[in-house]
Design an enzyme around this catalytic site. Sequence first.
Site, PDB file in Angstrom:
ATOM      1  N   ASP A 118     -31.252  37.642  47.866  1.00 34.76           N
ATOM      2  CA  ASP A 118     -32.125  36.751  46.671  1.00 34.76           C
ATOM      3  C   ASP A 118     -31.204  37.143  45.462  1.00 34.76           C
ATOM      4  OD1 ASP A 118     -34.077  35.446  48.138  1.00 34.76           O
ATOM      5  OD2 ASP A 118     -35.398  37.481  47.976  1.00 34.76           O
TER       6      ASP A 118
HETATM    7  C1  BGC Z   1     -35.212  41.968  44.159  1.00 30.19           C
HETATM    8  C2  BGC Z   1     -34.982  41.323  45.816  1.00 30.19           C
HETATM    9  C3  BGC Z   1     -36.173  40.642  46.047  1.00 30.19           C
HETATM   10  C4  BGC Z   1     -36.381  39.397  45.169  1.00 30.19           C
HETATM   11  C5  BGC Z   1     -37.914  38.836  45.233  1.00 30.19           C
HETATM   12  C6  BGC Z   1     -35.463  40.779  43.220  1.00 30.19           C
HETATM   13  O1  BGC Z   1     -35.731  41.234  42.002  1.00 30.19           O
HETATM   14  O2  BGC Z   1     -34.089  42.704  43.826  1.00 30.19           O
HETATM   15  O3  BGC Z   1     -34.716  42.427  46.553  1.00 30.19           O
HETATM   16  O4  BGC Z   1     -35.650  39.877  47.228  1.00 30.19           O
HETATM   17  O5  BGC Z   1     -36.395  39.991  43.703  1.00 30.19           O
HETATM   18  O6  BGC Z   1     -37.994  37.732  44.462  1.00 30.19           O
HETATM   19  C1  NOJ Z   2     -36.316  41.632  49.444  1.00 30.97           C
HETATM   20  C2  NOJ Z   2     -36.933  40.190  49.901  1.00 30.97           C
HETATM   21  O1  NOJ Z   2     -38.210  40.424  50.381  1.00 30.97           O
HETATM   22  C3  NOJ Z   2     -36.049  39.673  51.094  1.00 30.97           C
HETATM   23  O2  NOJ Z   2     -36.534  38.387  51.395  1.00 30.97           O
HETATM   24  C4  NOJ Z   2     -34.552  39.520  50.536  1.00 30.97           C
HETATM   25  O3  NOJ Z   2     -33.814  39.035  51.693  1.00 30.97           O
HETATM   26  C5  NOJ Z   2     -34.007  40.901  50.314  1.00 30.97           C
HETATM   27  N1  NOJ Z   2     -34.871  41.328  49.237  1.00 30.97           N
HETATM   28  C6  NOJ Z   2     -32.462  40.978  49.744  1.00 30.97           C
HETATM   29  O4  NOJ Z   2     -32.488  40.399  48.387  1.00 30.97           O
END
Ligand code: BGC
Ligand code: NOJ
Length: 809
Positions: free
Chosen positions: A483
């Site tokens: 993400d």
């Molecule tokens: C986090 C990710 C997550 C995302 C969700 C980010 O700030 O680092 O792990 O998937 O937010 O919106």
């Molecule tokens: C947490 C999110 O829930 C997931 O959808 C994502 O793939 C990972 N972070 C990596 O960014």
Amino acid sequence: MKYGHFDDLNKEYVITNYETPLPWINYLGSDSFFTLLSNTAGGYSFYKDAKLRRITRYRYNNLPLDQDGFHIYIKDKKTIWNPGWQPTRTKLDSYECHHGLGYSTITGSKNKIEVKQELFVPKNDNILLMRVTVKNNDKQKRELDLFSFIEFCLWDAQDDTTNFQRNYSTGEVEVVGSSIYHKTEYRERRNHYAVFFANKKVDSFDTSRDKFMGVYGSPAEPQAVKNGKCANSIAHGWQPVGAHHFHLDLNANESFDVIFGLAYVEVPFDKKFVKPNVINKEPAKQLISKYNTNKKFDEGLNNLKSFWNNLLSGFEVSTSNDKVNRMVNIWNAYQCMVTFNMSRSASYYESGIGRGMGFRDSCQDLLGFVHMIPERARERILDIAATQKEDGGAYHQYQPLTKKGNSDIGGGFNDDPLWLIACVDAYIRETGDWNILKVKVDFDNNHDVADTLLEHLRRSFNYTLNNLGPHRLPLIGRADWNDCLNLNCFSKYPGESFQITGPSEGPVAESVFIAGMFVKYGKAYANILEHLGLNEEAAASRKAVADMEKAVLKDGWDGEWFLRAYDAKGQRVGSKANDEGQIYIEPQGMCVMAGIGVESGEAQKALDSVKKRLETKYGIVILNPAYTSYRLNLGEISSYPPGYKENAGIFCHNNPWVVFAETVMGHGNRAFDLYKKTCPAFLEDISEIHRTEPYVYCQMVAGKDAPTFGEGKNSWLTGTAAWTFTVLTQGILGVQPDYDGLRIDPCIPASVKEYKINRLYRGTMYHITVSNPKGSQKGVKKILVDGKEVPLGVIPASRKKEVNVEIIM
Ligand code: BGC
Ligand code: NOJ
């Protein structure tokens, strides 16, 4: 250093030192009523939705930490203490917290008084039960006061912490005997209240926090507890709470017990009141009467234990490694169920008011629970698919209450659609329920455009093909699995979303990771089509998959590893050409899992590069070298300090992809070595470094560039649970559900001589023995089913109740 130990026989983790490095929590509840409970009795309850139906308050970043919960106070002359240590923090003479499956027991003792707190949420009822037993272990009579205390949340957790000008005037309660009813907003549009009851007559009670705590009081020193009695207060606005008081005279060796319950009760709209402003308590009384004796309490608890034993008995391994056994048989499976219930909503790191259900998260979670609850997995698939857009794209999140796609966040995370193929494929392999593909499912929750689930998969598959970039690799859109790799967003100002700012999607930035996914799940899609007899379409899909494979090897290969992406200007990301972020884990794991470059040698090279450049003693970092400055063309990934989260943290979620990749290559020793590195049961001895619970996975461990290398964060709600369960049971232990039966194809350390598995599959219990007389890492030589040799490959699903399988490697 350890803070407790595993008790595998009772399926518990026993914490013996209350000063754990972080609160170590458990989840109570498996239907609609849930409670998060820490080892010192902190936590909170909610009904279904942690944002909209919060029953008790919890302050996340409070100081001291973890003060809100389900605390019992004991006043013993001048000493005030809690059996769970918090919030008074009075030193205890002894302490134990047993976190079990859906229940927890906390026992503390001080000056020869022992207090036990047993908590659970029974199956099918909306109530948290807590039995408190006080035992006088002294030779003489003791006089004590016992207090319960909870603080009600005014239902909407977000509003409760922000809208004080209103909320300080709305609080209302009623008290009848030992039952405290919290009825804020019931006078208007709500048809639900909460009740906090005790099954014995109280000596006094409080419902006003100001009275119980004192206006300037602290949970460490409540006014009422110091006074030795409550004020029988009735809350009007401010902070409604529930506190019961019992004065105890206990002879030597005498015990006192009381059952408390915190229930959520709904009343039909036309039956809300019995008199003006007097609420209808009948449904509450009925519920209370189900649990108001020790016998009923014990029955409820035993039912819960049987429920869990039964659920977990469908997959039991017995290997020579206790840690492996306890992960498969107990904790990893349990965590998978918690991700089913919670998605990413409520943990000690997810506030319950943030995200809805993630499209990709929910699809991946399913891989870990489909074998335990196939019917609910089916329902989940249909819910997720109904939010899919007509062009095959997906809303990144949907709301559990409305089940609708969340338009604030929207779509354009271009990996999302392919995860739908992944979970439907896993569901069919598990259940053999091909009919699910014929079910008509809405697009974008619009019934007018509903079509079969198979059509949904087709649109997922075509979505990738309709969104290819200059190198015929998939466009990344807003982001793929990572993400935080935001190649089209260019977020410049503080507070701006990293993911939906700027153009956010574009015609140039491409993802090699999605390409790997397309190959892996595109093959699954083609298998499904073939199975349905759609041979021409299957052949066309295989051709598209083969083209993608070529594109990856041509433009997605960096020489020694798979490239990560091309950015919006067409520049390489995750390449030796970069100054930082030269290699990423995701495409290495996914492309090799998909089988790309296995024959031509790139796969092995990629895994060698992972070992050389990404592996550390605590697992594989997500990228290397870490980004040391913010990069506008990359986004959130470079916003994290080096070593944390997506910027070179050890993301536990994709470590198992590399483990899987090693099993594809037949490297059993290596696969298991890597598996162990992030597995919590193997980290128990370094709990002071790892900090999070040694019985569940966390999302992220600080990487080698971080000052706190090895420190875990964000435990419980992570796709790691599903992937690690899957890689251990399918990749390493080798039990792989296939379309027409079970395939058993272990990839194990050469030193493993034998192991046994009981696996319930499509109604048949398979008793599997794997023996490895030659010390191989992979390769089955012989299969016996009920004593008879059968051809190598898939063991066709049986109609018998039980089948014995012997696998000889
Ligand atoms: C986090 C990710 C997550 C995302 C969700 C980010 O700030 O680092 O792990 O998937 O937010 O919106
Ligand atoms: C947490 C999110 O829930 C997931 O959808 C994502 O793939 C990972 N972070 C990596 O960014």
